[in-house]
Design a protein around this motif. Structure first.
Motif, PDB file in Angstrom:
ATOM      1  N   TYR A  11     -25.551  11.781  26.806  1.00  0.00           N
ATOM      2  CA  TYR A  11     -25.556  10.781  25.743  1.00  0.00           C
ATOM      3  C   TYR A  11     -24.241  10.038  25.840  1.00  0.00           C
ATOM      4  CZ  TYR A  11     -29.686  13.019  23.725  1.00  0.00           C
ATOM      5  OH  TYR A  11     -30.948  13.529  23.525  1.00  0.00           O
ATOM      6  N   GLY A  12     -24.283   8.826  26.387  1.00  0.00           N
ATOM      7  CA  GLY A  12     -23.035   8.120  26.646  1.00  0.00           C
ATOM      8  C   GLY A  12     -22.255   8.834  27.737  1.00  0.00           C
ATOM      9  N   LEU A  13     -21.021   9.175  27.443  1.00  0.00           N
ATOM     10  CA  LEU A  13     -20.184   9.874  28.411  1.00  0.00           C
ATOM     11  C   LEU A  13     -20.273  11.392  28.269  1.00  0.00           C
ATOM     12  CD1 LEU A  13     -16.966   7.635  28.249  1.00  0.00           C
ATOM     13  CD2 LEU A  13     -18.796   7.570  29.954  1.00  0.00           C
ATOM     14  N   GLN A  14     -20.982  11.849  27.238  1.00  0.00           N
ATOM     15  CA  GLN A  14     -21.050  13.290  26.982  1.00  0.00           C
ATOM     16  C   GLN A  14     -22.248  13.908  27.688  1.00  0.00           C
ATOM     17  OE1 GLN A  14     -21.453  14.381  22.862  1.00  0.00           O
ATOM     18  NE2 GLN A  14     -21.186  16.573  23.268  1.00  0.00           N
ATOM     19  N   THR A  15     -21.984  14.906  28.513  1.00  0.00           N
ATOM     20  CA  THR A  15     -23.052  15.661  29.173  1.00  0.00           C
ATOM     21  C   THR A  15     -23.501  16.770  28.242  1.00  0.00           C
ATOM     22  OG1 THR A  15     -22.160  15.187  31.372  1.00  0.00           O
ATOM     23  CG2 THR A  15     -23.673  17.044  31.167  1.00  0.00           C
ATOM     24  N   VAL A  16     -24.767  16.726  27.823  1.00  0.00           N
ATOM     25  CA  VAL A  16     -25.302  17.709  26.877  1.00  0.00           C
ATOM     26  C   VAL A  16     -25.964  18.863  27.609  1.00  0.00           C
ATOM     27  CG1 VAL A  16     -26.826  18.031  24.884  1.00  0.00           C
ATOM     28  CG2 VAL A  16     -25.643  15.861  25.206  1.00  0.00           C
ATOM     29  N   VAL A  17     -26.684  18.549  28.687  1.00  0.00           N
ATOM     30  CA  VAL A  17     -27.276  19.570  29.560  1.00  0.00           C
ATOM     31  C   VAL A  17     -26.857  19.232  30.985  1.00  0.00           C
ATOM     32  CG1 VAL A  17     -29.423  20.541  30.468  1.00  0.00           C
ATOM     33  CG2 VAL A  17     -29.225  20.019  28.033  1.00  0.00           C
ATOM     34  N   ASN A  18     -26.287  20.213  31.676  1.00  0.00           N
ATOM     35  CA  ASN A  18     -25.670  19.947  32.969  1.00  0.00           C
ATOM     36  C   ASN A  18     -26.302  20.771  34.088  1.00  0.00           C
ATOM     37  OD1 ASN A  18     -23.830  18.976  34.904  1.00  0.00           O
ATOM     38  ND2 ASN A  18     -22.445  20.704  34.547  1.00  0.00           N
ATOM     39  N   ASP A  19     -27.190  20.141  34.867  1.00  0.00           N
ATOM     40  CA  ASP A  19     -27.726  20.736  36.083  1.00  0.00           C
ATOM     41  C   ASP A  19     -28.314  22.126  35.839  1.00  0.00           C
ATOM     42  OD1 ASP A  19     -28.330  20.598  38.822  1.00  0.00           O
ATOM     43  OD2 ASP A  19     -26.520  21.710  39.357  1.00  0.00           O
ATOM     44  N   ILE A  33     -30.358  31.356  23.036  1.00  0.00           N
ATOM     45  CA  ILE A  33     -29.277  31.537  22.071  1.00  0.00           C
ATOM     46  C   ILE A  33     -28.042  30.808  22.583  1.00  0.00           C
ATOM     47  CG2 ILE A  33     -30.207  33.783  21.356  1.00  0.00           C
ATOM     48  CD1 ILE A  33     -27.847  35.084  22.899  1.00  0.00           C
ATOM     49  N   GLY A  34     -27.012  30.744  21.734  1.00  0.00           N
ATOM     50  CA  GLY A  34     -25.763  30.094  22.111  1.00  0.00           C
ATOM     51  C   GLY A  34     -25.200  29.321  20.942  1.00  0.00           C
ATOM     52  N   PRO A  35     -23.929  28.953  21.015  1.00  0.00           N
ATOM     53  CA  PRO A  35     -23.291  28.227  19.904  1.00  0.00           C
ATOM     54  C   PRO A  35     -23.880  26.839  19.708  1.00  0.00           C
ATOM     55  CG  PRO A  35     -21.838  28.330  21.816  1.00  0.00           C
ATOM     56  CD  PRO A  35     -23.008  29.205  22.135  1.00  0.00           C
ATOM     57  N   ASN A  36     -23.579  26.233  18.571  1.00  0.00           N
ATOM     58  CA  ASN A  36     -24.017  24.862  18.316  1.00  0.00           C
ATOM     59  C   ASN A  36     -23.492  23.937  19.408  1.00  0.00           C
ATOM     60  OD1 ASN A  36     -25.321  25.532  15.949  1.00  0.00           O
ATOM     61  ND2 ASN A  36     -23.601  25.018  14.625  1.00  0.00           N
ATOM     62  N   GLY A  37     -24.329  22.998  19.817  1.00  0.00           N
ATOM     63  CA  GLY A  37     -23.919  22.046  20.836  1.00  0.00           C
ATOM     64  C   GLY A  37     -24.027  22.563  22.255  1.00  0.00           C
ATOM     65  N   ALA A  38     -24.648  23.738  22.430  1.00  0.00           N
ATOM     66  CA  ALA A  38     -24.755  24.312  23.775  1.00  0.00           C
ATOM     67  C   ALA A  38     -25.817  23.626  24.618  1.00  0.00           C
ATOM     68  CB  ALA A  38     -25.049  25.814  23.686  1.00  0.00           C
ATOM     69  N   GLY A  39     -26.711  22.864  23.968  1.00  0.00           N
ATOM     70  CA  GLY A  39     -27.744  22.135  24.706  1.00  0.00           C
ATOM     71  C   GLY A  39     -29.126  22.755  24.630  1.00  0.00           C
ATOM     72  N   LYS A  40     -29.296  23.748  23.756  1.00  0.00           N
ATOM     73  CA  LYS A  40     -30.574  24.480  23.674  1.00  0.00           C
ATOM     74  C   LYS A  40     -31.730  23.572  23.268  1.00  0.00           C
ATOM     75  CE  LYS A  40     -28.919  27.234  20.510  1.00  0.00           C
ATOM     76  NZ  LYS A  40     -27.596  26.601  20.354  1.00  0.00           N
ATOM     77  N   SER A  41     -31.573  22.871  22.155  1.00  0.00           N
ATOM     78  CA  SER A  41     -32.658  22.021  21.662  1.00  0.00           C
ATOM     79  C   SER A  41     -32.917  20.841  22.594  1.00  0.00           C
ATOM     80  CB  SER A  41     -32.325  21.513  20.247  1.00  0.00           C
ATOM     81  OG  SER A  41     -32.270  22.581  19.327  1.00  0.00           O
ATOM     82  N   THR A  42     -31.858  20.318  23.196  1.00  0.00           N
ATOM     83  CA  THR A  42     -32.024  19.216  24.146  1.00  0.00           C
ATOM     84  C   THR A  42     -32.828  19.666  25.351  1.00  0.00           C
ATOM     85  OG1 THR A  42     -29.920  18.229  23.439  1.00  0.00           O
ATOM     86  CG2 THR A  42     -30.805  17.526  25.564  1.00  0.00           C
ATOM     87  N   LEU A  43     -32.545  20.863  25.842  1.00  0.00           N
ATOM     88  CA  LEU A  43     -33.297  21.393  26.980  1.00  0.00           C
ATOM     89  C   LEU A  43     -34.771  21.566  26.617  1.00  0.00           C
ATOM     90  CD1 LEU A  43     -33.369  22.477  29.861  1.00  0.00           C
ATOM     91  CD2 LEU A  43     -32.761  24.737  28.943  1.00  0.00           C
ATOM     92  N   ALA A 208     -28.942  32.639  27.378  1.00  0.00           N
ATOM     93  CA  ALA A 208     -27.785  32.191  26.603  1.00  0.00           C
ATOM     94  C   ALA A 208     -27.199  30.943  27.241  1.00  0.00           C
ATOM     95  CB  ALA A 208     -26.730  33.299  26.536  1.00  0.00           C
ATOM     96  N   MET A 209     -27.012  29.900  26.418  1.00  0.00           N
ATOM     97  CA  MET A 209     -26.437  28.649  26.906  1.00  0.00           C
ATOM     98  C   MET A 209     -25.045  28.448  26.329  1.00  0.00           C
ATOM     99  SD  MET A 209     -29.611  25.921  27.032  1.00  0.00           S
ATOM    100  CE  MET A 209     -28.571  24.750  27.931  1.00  0.00           C
ATOM    101  N   GLN A 210     -24.242  27.760  27.102  1.00  0.00           N
ATOM    102  CA  GLN A 210     -22.860  27.473  26.700  1.00  0.00           C
ATOM    103  C   GLN A 210     -22.423  26.198  27.397  1.00  0.00           C
ATOM    104  OE1 GLN A 210     -19.956  30.304  28.183  1.00  0.00           O
ATOM    105  NE2 GLN A 210     -18.798  30.229  26.280  1.00  0.00           N
ATOM    106  N   ASN A 211     -21.952  25.242  26.631  1.00  0.00           N
ATOM    107  CA  ASN A 211     -21.444  23.980  27.183  1.00  0.00           C
ATOM    108  C   ASN A 211     -22.454  23.294  28.100  1.00  0.00           C
ATOM    109  OD1 ASN A 211     -18.915  24.393  25.886  1.00  0.00           O
ATOM    110  ND2 ASN A 211     -18.265  25.715  27.584  1.00  0.00           N
ATOM    111  N   GLY A 212     -23.726  23.313  27.677  1.00  0.00           N
ATOM    112  CA  GLY A 212     -24.750  22.598  28.418  1.00  0.00           C
ATOM    113  C   GLY A 212     -25.261  23.289  29.660  1.00  0.00           C
ATOM    114  N   GLU A 213     -24.865  24.528  29.869  1.00  0.00           N
ATOM    115  CA  GLU A 213     -25.275  25.258  31.059  1.00  0.00           C
ATOM    116  C   GLU A 213     -25.822  26.630  30.680  1.00  0.00           C
ATOM    117  OE1 GLU A 213     -21.823  25.398  33.518  1.00  0.00           O
ATOM    118  OE2 GLU A 213     -21.890  23.256  34.028  1.00  0.00           O
ATOM    119  N   ILE A 214     -26.569  27.244  31.609  1.00  0.00           N
ATOM    120  CA  ILE A 214     -27.026  28.615  31.406  1.00  0.00           C
ATOM    121  C   ILE A 214     -25.848  29.545  31.672  1.00  0.00           C
ATOM    122  CG2 ILE A 214     -28.643  30.417  32.108  1.00  0.00           C
ATOM    123  CD1 ILE A 214     -30.034  28.050  30.823  1.00  0.00           C
ATOM    124  N   ALA A 215     -25.398  30.244  30.630  1.00  0.00           N
ATOM    125  CA  ALA A 215     -24.278  31.178  30.799  1.00  0.00           C
ATOM    126  C   ALA A 215     -24.748  32.486  31.400  1.00  0.00           C
ATOM    127  CB  ALA A 215     -23.598  31.421  29.452  1.00  0.00           C
TER     128      ALA A 215
END
Length: 251
Positions: A11-19, A33-43, A208-215
């Protein structure tokens, strides 16, 4: 089976889900699972075609997502979003009947009515099927929306934070029902959930997701570990065994 290959979203310059690449097995409850903003709902939005992908591929039962016709896809996947607002006054039965639209196109058959009855029964709504939605509690209303999704009779059911704003009783009730439809009807349930203990007690697989990636991903025993969760949520956890379930203590 659902295969996600190298999917990304910005979204703009922000990567919400990364590869992100991940596989979701059939006939199981898979919890994200994962913290808010991890990209779960976007995925989830990209897997269900509610959101466009910037890159990557999604395959449902071996067929690329973009190759599915909308009416055929609606017979295979169903999704319940975080917020569901209706501006018309509907009874519970009327709402659940909407789930049959991909099959009936508004002309309900005997099979449609059977699926509606089954959904009402599984979600324990028979006694209130003639009530209007605005007469229901938050938990009852959520069960009605899940019944609509269940009546759609798809292989895959996606639920984006279905326990939001529900009390403990209704949250437990809904999770028990999701476990039941997975075990008895063979459904594949994919759920975004914030409560780690519900994920622990009712899931087969946890991603578990974190920072737009699968942790990390794995079964409950593999994921519900203090070091693993501590790295994901950046806080301390104490894991206890209660009735053969792994319970997170973090207060």
């Amino acid at each position: 089976m659902i295969e996600v290959r190298n999917v990304s979203k910005k979204y703009g310059l922000q990567t919400v889900v990364n590869d992100v690449s991940v596989t979701i097995q059939r006939g199981k409850i898979t919890s994200f699972i994962g913290p808010n903003g991890a990209g779960k709902s976007t995925l989830l939005g990209m897997i269900t075609r509610l959101l466009t992908r910037d890159s990557g591929e999604v395959f449902i039962d071996g067929k690329e997502l973009d190759a599915w016709k909308s009416d055929e896809l609606a017979k295979v996947i169903a999704i319940l979003k975080q917020s569901n607002h209706l501006n018309i006054r509907l009874s519970v039965r009327d709402l659940v009947s909407f789930g049959r639209f991909p099959h009936s196109k508004g002309r309900l058959t005997k099979e449609d009515h059977e699926k509606i009855e089954q959904a009402l029964s599984y979600m324990q709504l028979k006694e209130m099927e003639d009530k209007f939605l605005d007469q229901l509690s938050g938990g009852q209303k959520q069960r009605a929306f899940i019944a609509m999704v269940l009546a759609q009779d798809t292989e895959y059911i996606f639920l984006d934070e279905p326990l939001n704003n529900l009390d403990m009783k209704h949250s437990v009730q809904i999770m028990k029902i999701l476990r039941k439809i997975t075990d008895e009807l063979g459904k594949t349930v994919i759920i975004v959930i914030h409560d780690i203990n519900f994920a622990s007690c009712y899931s087969d697989e946890i991603i578990a997701m974190q920072n737009g990636e699968i942790a990390v991903r794995g079964n409950v025993d593999e994921i519900i570990q203090a070091p693993t969760l501590g790295n994901i949520y950046d806080m301390q956890f104490n894991i206890q065994e209660v009735n053969n379930k792994r319970i997170c203590v973090y207060f």
